[in-house]
Structure formats: structure tokens, C-alpha cells
Design a protein around this motif. Structure first.
Motif: not given
Length: 93
Positions: A5-9, A47-63
Motif C-alpha cells: 500500500d505504501v511502497k510508492d509513497k 525518520w531522517a530519510m523521509c525527505d519527501g523525495n525517497r519512496s518507501v521502497d527506496e528507503i527499504v532498499n537503502e537500509l
């Protein structure tokens, strides 16, 4: 909240880091004068990675890359933390 539901947000953090707790390694984040939260290091990092530019999918991949863990091991914990951050009004989608 589930990953599909949120991967592209693209979550955007709310508030600002004001301090690090002296007793623990937690971070103190202020949303408003009367609203302050103490975040565990991993929650603060997400929280710090939530910059409005990265998607949830990108955050997961980076982590997953940084922690050297398989994406499947990171996905659910990240979504759980994002869910808690949203409930606390620390991020918006």
C-alpha cells in the motif's frame, strides 16, 4: 499499513532534531512546543530519510544495503516504524 500500500509513497518528516538523550542513544525530536518525542536510533534514522523525495521502497532498499540484510528482513520493520511515526504525526505521506 502494509508494504504494497505504501511502497510508492514518499513520506516527509515533520519536526526537527533538538537533542540526543544523555541517558540513552535516543534522539529527541520536536514537532511543536508541547510535542516532543524520543526516538530510538533506528526510528530516527528512518525518520531522517523521509525527505519527501525517497519512496518507501527506496528507503527499504537503502537500509537493506547499509545493514547488509536481505530486503525481506528489512521491509516489515521499516513499514512498522513508518506506521508509528505517522501515528505520532512525525511524518506525512
Amino acid at each position: 499499513m502494509n508494504f504494497e500500500d505504501v511502497k510508492d509513497k514518499k513520506p516527509k518528516k515533520i519536526g526537527e532534531l533538538i537533542d540526543r538523550s544523555e541517558e540513552s542513544d535516543n534522539y529527541i525530536v520536536k514537532v511543536a512546543e508541547d510535542k516532543v518525542y524520543e526516538l530510538a536510533p533506528i526510528a530516527y534514522y528512518i525518520w531522517a530519510m523521509c525527505d519527501g523525495n525517497r519512496s518507501v521502497d527506496e528507503i527499504v532498499n537503502e537500509l537493506s544495503k547499509e545493514a547488509n540484510l536481505d530486503i525481506s528482513q528489512v521491509r516489515d520493520p521499516v513499514v512498522m516504524v513508518l506506521d508509528e511515526l505517522e501515528k505520532a504525526s512525525l511524518i506525512t505521506f
